[in-house]
Design an enzyme around this catalytic site. Structure first.
Site, PDB file in Angstrom:
ATOM      1  N   ASP A   1      -0.384  -4.147  -3.546  1.00 38.13           N
ATOM      2  CA  ASP A   1       0.416  -3.179  -3.969  1.00 38.13           C
ATOM      3  C   ASP A   1       0.027  -1.922  -3.061  1.00 38.13           C
ATOM      4  O   ASP A   1      -0.825  -1.662  -2.614  1.00 38.13           O
ATOM      5  CB  ASP A   1       0.617  -2.981  -5.521  1.00 38.13           C
ATOM      6  CG  ASP A   1       1.796  -2.407  -5.926  1.00 38.13           C
ATOM      7  OD1 ASP A   1       2.408  -1.297  -5.331  1.00 38.13           O
ATOM      8  OD2 ASP A   1       2.527  -2.939  -6.828  1.00 38.13           O
TER       9      ASP A   1
ATOM     10  N   HIS B   1       6.645  -2.239  -2.496  1.00 38.09           N
ATOM     11  CA  HIS B   1       5.384  -2.203  -2.869  1.00 38.09           C
ATOM     12  C   HIS B   1       4.378  -2.328  -1.705  1.00 38.09           C
ATOM     13  O   HIS B   1       3.236  -3.230  -2.070  1.00 38.09           O
ATOM     14  CB  HIS B   1       5.208  -2.926  -4.129  1.00 38.09           C
ATOM     15  CG  HIS B   1       5.956  -2.455  -5.380  1.00 38.09           C
ATOM     16  ND1 HIS B   1       5.363  -1.479  -6.265  1.00 38.09           N
ATOM     17  CD2 HIS B   1       6.966  -2.832  -5.879  1.00 38.09           C
ATOM     18  CE1 HIS B   1       6.138  -1.276  -7.232  1.00 38.09           C
ATOM     19  NE2 HIS B   1       7.046  -1.952  -6.959  1.00 38.09           N
TER      20      HIS B   1
ATOM     21  N   GLU C   1      11.783  -3.813  -7.018  1.00 33.58           N
ATOM     22  CA  GLU C   1      12.002  -2.563  -6.793  1.00 33.58           C
ATOM     23  C   GLU C   1      11.968  -2.005  -5.540  1.00 33.58           C
ATOM     24  O   GLU C   1      11.223  -1.131  -5.030  1.00 33.58           O
ATOM     25  CB  GLU C   1      10.834  -1.569  -7.719  1.00 33.58           C
ATOM     26  CG  GLU C   1      11.005  -2.045  -9.005  1.00 33.58           C
ATOM     27  CD  GLU C   1       9.790  -1.116  -9.648  1.00 33.58           C
ATOM     28  OE1 GLU C   1      10.104  -0.350 -10.654  1.00 33.58           O
ATOM     29  OE2 GLU C   1       8.550  -1.311  -9.667  1.00 33.58           O
TER      30      GLU C   1
HETATM   31  C1  ACM Z   1       7.517  -4.553 -12.345  1.00 35.00           C
HETATM   32  O1  ACM Z   1       7.441  -4.242 -13.484  1.00 35.00           O
HETATM   33  N1  ACM Z   1       7.987  -3.760 -11.293  1.00 35.00           N
HETATM   34  C2  ACM Z   1       7.610  -5.890 -12.075  1.00 35.00           C
END
Ligand code: ACM
Ligand code: ZN
Length: 680
Positions: free
Chosen positions: A185, A262, A318
């Site tokens: 991440d 991410h 996201e």
């Molecule tokens: C998440 O909580 N972005 C999977």
């Protein structure tokens, strides 16, 4: 669940147990077994003269012997009074099922697999009293769900190999069988990739140890070994050790590599892989660049060599997709592939990685954003909301349920003022326990695709190992019973007592579990509905100040329904306002009314941009058009770390039929949340 074969089977098994009274069908075991007959008046004592014998193939025998010695604290012999048998091909439906039989003469555990024998040992370990005695019993047990997981986020804060092993130890006691490691991440890449060393020389190290300071500061990366560098990563050797340690405890480690979003840290190491070549980096990798694909394939090649898991998690959550819109390489790829929308770039990259992994014999897990445009072979990890998971199951995907509302262990577990700062929300132990992964309305063909549940411990606000354990336990114990036990076997009051005792035991072993005896519970206002003069009266929302549909709290009647909000604005009791005009509502009391109090609560939690109002205006009218102002408050909105609540109210004597309540945003914008306009 409609027409449930599982429910019928469980009911049949329960009735067998009930017919065996006065023998108890309940055990003091977490998670509660499927069927039990316990006679606590007669006992078998495990002491220094007791030994166990394992009947199994060579490799499994070694594993079971090690676990039995550790759990029971006794040695083995050729003819022990504890006999542990792997009976392959016993015809049992669940490979993880086991039978535990304790008589006054000895103990037998049998299962079609070594995993089942291990679970029988865990049950035995919990049944054993301090004096070593175990009640005479017969237990038949098997899990409700095949996938029972917990996710550990190693990126946002770095906890190291030993921490992971410790959690494997604890989680395996409660019959979890998967640990998902969130390895990559923005906050740090946490796994050695031999072919791409910059991922750990640079992307694993950052400028600040606290995630929040780092995230709100420059989000800088630094070279490994430089002064003040914070971070770390698992070497290949570490991974092999963890995987083997987990395998010995019948847990599979599932690695997650985040694709395509991410991924700021990847682009810090390899700026060429961003659409902007390193300028104004966002989280998404450049999909149009073949070097991105090559790097990901190299990474996944090493991942597959290191992790023998059935599934590899490749993220998918996201993605902002903004940079893709203006990137020449991404646009060229879209044109070549005939794509109309940048979202198709996400399906493209996930699809390519899925095929790459399938050629290596692996299935993918992805977050539920990937539901649109994904191959049915992809396993969907549902985090947004239960409905998304059900939809995925209806479409034929296998689904792992981890909805934020019930499974995100980074939320507050008790009153925020009594807890270390968390990301927000409110997920007490009882709410985790209440979770039902297969809602009543799910039809049978979809229900069979719900393969399990998982608790997620995101670590943005969790800077230490001790804190991670504090957030995990005992909520993970509550989830273990959701994952393993049939709903008919659950009983919260009994469970709470057992879980409190288990949490005490964990603490005595140095695991920093939250102490349930200190629990405050939900916000007092939320405990029971209130009555007041505006209860049930109609509320008119000004056209330019609607509530946000995502936080409707039930809609137009929410502010006069008598139901107050709890510690979280996400509890469907707080109504949210994000438009510029904030809150502007008028309540029609139906008739001229004597008024002495008009007030409303607001809450603030700065992380997700929820603020108290900067200005509140309360006015009344007899005719609905000419309003007299009763009160006008100004409040300086200040950012802080607390979750706070404040009531803005007028008190006095007045007379009117219409009550207008307005609340305005402060300088930070964001959301206003209120739960009830109380009129007395
Ligand atoms: C998440 O909580 N972005 C999977
Ligand atoms: Zn691009």
């Amino acid at each position: 669940m409609k027409n449930s074969a599982i429910a019928l089977l469980a009911a049949a098994l329960t009735s067998v147990a009930v017919s065996c009274t006065p023998v108890s069908s309940r055990t003091e075991v977490i998670p509660q077994p499927l069927q039990a007959e316990i006679d606590a008046s007669r006992r078998f004592r495990i002491d220094e003269n007791t030994a166990f014998t394992v009947i199994a193939g060579d490799d499994e025998r070694r594993r079971i012997e090690e676990r039995a010695a550790s759990i029971l604290g006794v040695g083995q012999s050729e003819s022990g009074t504890i006999v542990l048998t792997v009976e392959e091909g016993s015809g049992k439906a669940s490979k993880e099922s086991y039978r535990l039989n304790v008589t006054t003469e000895g103990i037998e555990i049998s299962s079609p697999t070594a995993a089942g024998v291990f679970y029988g040992l865990q049950t035995l370990g919990q049944l054993r009293a301090d004096d070593g005695s175990v009640p005479v019993c017969r237990i038949e047990d098997e899990p409700r769900f095949a996938y029972r997981g917990v996710m550990l986020d190693l990126s946002r804060h770095w906890f190291g190999k030993e921490h992971v092993k410790r959690q494997i130890d604890v989680l395996s006691r409660y019959k979890f069988n998967r640990v998902h490691l969130h390895l990559t991440d923005a906050a740090g890449w946490r796994i050695e990739i031999k072919k791409h060393p910059r991922l750990t020389e640079l992307a694993a190290w950052r400028t600040d140890s606290l995630w929040k300071t780092w995230w709100n500061g420059g989000r800088g990366y630094v070279e490994e070994g430089s002064e003040g560098a914070y971070g770390g990563y698992l070497t290949h050797e570490d991974v092999r050790e963890i995987v083997e340690y987990a395998r010995d405890r019948y847990i599979e480690i599932i690695p997650e590599i985040e694709i395509p979003a991410h991924s700021e840290e990847v682009m810090a190491a390899y700026p060429d892989l961003s659409c902007t070549k390193g300028r104004n980096i966002q989280g998404d990798l450049c999909i149009g660049n073949e070097h991105t694909i090559a790097l990901l394939e190299d990474v996944l090649t090493e991942i597959v060599e290191l992790f023998p898991s059935e599934y590899i998690h490749i993220g998918g959550d996201e993605a902002a997709m903004n940079n893709w819109k203006s990137c020449p390489l991404c646009r060229a790829l879209m044109q070549k592939e005939g794509m109309q929308d940048v979202r198709e770039l996400q399906s493209y990259i996930i699809g390519r990685m899925q095929r790459f992994l399938e050629r290596k014999g692996r299935k993918i897990i992805v977050w539920d954003e990937i539901l649109e445009g994904s191959d049915p072979e992809a396993v969907i990890m549902c985090w947004h909301g239960v409905h998304r998971g059900i939809k995925a199951a209806e479409e034929g995907h296998d689904v792992i349920m981890t909805p934020g509302e019930f499974c995100y262990f980074d939320s507050y577990q008790d009153a925020p003022y009594s807890q270390p700062e968390a990301i927000g929300g409110y997920l007490p132990f009882e709410k985790v326990y209440s979770y039902e992964p297969v809602p009543e309305s799910t039809d049978c063909s979809a229900a069979k695709h719900i393969i399990g549940v998982q608790g997620n411990l995101w670590a943005e606000y969790i800077p230490s190992r001790e804190h991670a354990e504090y957030m995990l336990y005992p909520r993970a114990l509550a989830l273990s019973e959701v994952a393993w036990s049939r709903p008919e076997r659950k009983n919260f009051d009994e469970f709470r007592t057992l879980a409190a005792a288990q949490a005490d035991k964990l603490r005595s072993e140095g695991i920093n579990a939250f102490d349930l005896s200190t629990e405050t519970g939900n916000r007092e206002e939320a405990q029971s509905p209130i009555k007041h003069k505006a209860l049930g009266k109609s509320v008119i929302y000004a056209d330019d100040a609607p509530y946000w549909p995502g936080y409707s709290a039930g809609g137009d009647g929410a502010l006069t329904d008598g139901i107050r909000g709890g510690w979280s604005y996400g509890d469907r009791r707080w109504q949210g306002f994000v438009d510029k005009e904030g809150v502007d509502v008028t309540i029609d009391l139906g008739t001229d009314t004597e008024l002495h109090f008009i007030g409303a609560d607001f809450m603030q939690i700065c992380g997700p941009d929820v603020f108290l109002p900067a200005e509140v205006i309360i006015s009344i009218s007899e005719n609905g058009s000419d309003f007299d102002e009763l009160a006008h408050f100004f409040h300086e909105v200040v950012r802080d770390d607390a979750v706070s609540f404040r009531n803005f109210a007028w008190r006095g004597d007045a007379y009117g039929r219409y009550v207008r309540y307005r609340a305005k945003h402060g300088k930070f914008g964001g959301f206003l949340f209120t739960d009830e306009i109380v009129v007395e």
